[in-house]
Design an enzyme around this catalytic site. Structure first.
Site, PDB file in Angstrom:
ATOM      1  N   GLU A 164      52.902  -7.899 -48.072  1.00 21.90           N
ATOM      2  CA  GLU A 164      53.922  -8.334 -47.108  1.00 21.90           C
ATOM      3  C   GLU A 164      55.082  -9.042 -47.805  1.00 21.90           C
ATOM      4  O   GLU A 164      56.247  -8.863 -47.424  1.00 21.90           O
ATOM      5  CB  GLU A 164      53.294  -9.251 -46.055  1.00 21.90           C
ATOM      6  CG  GLU A 164      52.205  -8.595 -45.219  1.00 21.90           C
ATOM      7  CD  GLU A 164      52.676  -7.324 -44.527  1.00 21.90           C
ATOM      8  OE1 GLU A 164      53.888  -7.228 -44.202  1.00 21.90           O
ATOM      9  OE2 GLU A 164      51.848  -6.423 -44.313  1.00 21.90           O
ATOM     10  N   HIS A 222      57.587  -6.573 -49.098  1.00 27.87           N
ATOM     11  CA  HIS A 222      58.541  -6.097 -48.091  1.00 27.87           C
ATOM     12  C   HIS A 222      59.741  -7.035 -47.995  1.00 27.87           C
ATOM     13  O   HIS A 222      60.891  -6.592 -47.869  1.00 27.87           O
ATOM     14  CB  HIS A 222      57.861  -6.018 -46.718  1.00 27.87           C
ATOM     15  CG  HIS A 222      56.934  -4.856 -46.557  1.00 27.87           C
ATOM     16  ND1 HIS A 222      57.258  -3.583 -46.986  1.00 27.87           N
ATOM     17  CD2 HIS A 222      55.708  -4.759 -45.979  1.00 27.87           C
ATOM     18  CE1 HIS A 222      56.263  -2.762 -46.693  1.00 27.87           C
ATOM     19  NE2 HIS A 222      55.315  -3.452 -46.094  1.00 27.87           N
ATOM     20  N   GLU A 278      55.617   1.648 -47.413  1.00 27.13           N
ATOM     21  CA  GLU A 278      54.248   1.122 -47.466  1.00 27.13           C
ATOM     22  C   GLU A 278      53.603   1.427 -48.815  1.00 27.13           C
ATOM     23  O   GLU A 278      52.903   0.584 -49.380  1.00 27.13           O
ATOM     24  CB  GLU A 278      53.419   1.699 -46.321  1.00 27.13           C
ATOM     25  CG  GLU A 278      53.862   1.265 -44.938  1.00 27.13           C
ATOM     26  CD  GLU A 278      53.875  -0.242 -44.768  1.00 27.13           C
ATOM     27  OE1 GLU A 278      53.031  -0.925 -45.389  1.00 27.13           O
ATOM     28  OE2 GLU A 278      54.729  -0.750 -44.016  1.00 27.13           O
TER      29      GLU A 278
END
Length: 300
Positions: free
Chosen positions: A141, A144, A215
């Site tokens: 995360e 990202h 992803e």
């Protein structure tokens, strides 16, 4: 934002391409709406309002929808400790940390930039993962955020949100006011609905094309940062296996956030998972991590 997450030029190219194409679609969409509604002011005010809300308040909207709340280091010392270590390792600002009181094991990051980012995990995830596995998910995360693809997905999804709102407006206006409208108004609403559906479809496809690659990029960056691809692979297997056992009706409540989740709230192998998923398949992600383990000289 500079960080120790390795830059991914293929992700950057994809983000720029998707934003450019969505920009063209957006300009055409606004032009058509102006021509149909014959009011530049109304269209610009609506579009600007939705974009501003999507950009500035996306983190708060997501936390509210996921029944999440910000937590302090005193409330979640182990979670904050893990985020602190990973941010120090990545040399990046620490985002706000939030927890969602949901049994669905998942995590997501949101926010317009690294200085206004939030990383959120569910209680279901915290309860099921070992510390090393949780590190892998958190690093995923944080990647990202560092690569800015959270902001890009947030802005990109604006088109779909706006088109979806207009479809609902046109539908309900026709449904509840059809008997009181003339044919010209009905035709106008039908045209707005048709154009909005087309725009929503284009946005849908472009976002998913970007989301699947981002992803894989986040998996790779997370594994390289922690040096433990196998821990991330283990987390993927655990989370995906648990989601497969969660009732479908419970998954529907969070499906709108699939593009932001660590793993999608869809059952592997279903028609929806293969056609509409924002993520690559579990098998593809595990294969990529196994290949990375080999490149790093580690055992998968």
């Amino acid at each position: 934002m500079r960080s120790r997450f390795a830059p991914d030029w293929r992700l950057t190219v994809r983000m720029v391409t998707v934003m450019f194409l969505l920009g063209l679609v957006f300009v055409a969409f606004i032009a058509v709406l102006v021509a149909l509604l014959k009011s530049v002011v109304v269209v610009v005010v609506i579009a600007a309002g939705v974009l501003a809300a999507q950009y500035w308040f996306s983190d708060r909207i997501a936390l509210f929808a996921m029944r999440a709340h910000e937590v302090t280091p005193q409330e979640q010392p182990e979670l904050h400790g893990a985020v602190d270590r990973l941010c120090a390792l990545a040399d990046m600002p620490k985002p706000l940390v939030a927890v969602s009181e949901m049994d669905l094991p998942n995590a997501f990051a949101t926010g317009r930039n690294a200085d206004h980012a939030v990383i959120c995990v569910t209680t279901g995830l915290l309860r099921r993962l070992e510390p090393g596995e949780l590190d892998g998910v958190l690093a995923h995360e944080l990647s990202h955020v560092a690569h800015r693809d959270v902001a890009v997905i947030t802005i990109a999804s604006f088109m779909g949100v706006l088109a979806g709102l207009l479809v609902r407006f046109a539908f309900y206006s026709e449904l509840f006011g059809g008997g009181r409208r003339d044919q010209n108004t009905a035709a106008l609403l039908a045209m707005i609905m048709t154009v909005s559906v087309v725009v929503y479809g284009l946005s849908f496809l472009l976002i998913r094309a970007l989301s699947r690659y981002r992803e894989l990029a986040a998996d790779r960056s997370a594994a390289e940062l922690t040096g433990r691809p196998s821990e991330l692979a283990s987390a993927l297997v655990k989370v995906s296996g648990t989601i497969a056992r969660i009732p479908t009706e419970d998954l529907r409540t969070v499906r709108a956030f699939n593009a932001f989740f660590f793993t999608p709230a869809l059952k592997e192998g279903s028609a929806l998972a293969s056609v509409f998923s924002t993520h690559p398949s579990l098998e593809r992600r595990l294969d990529a991590l196994a290949k990375l383990s080999t490149e790093m000289g580690l055992h998968a």
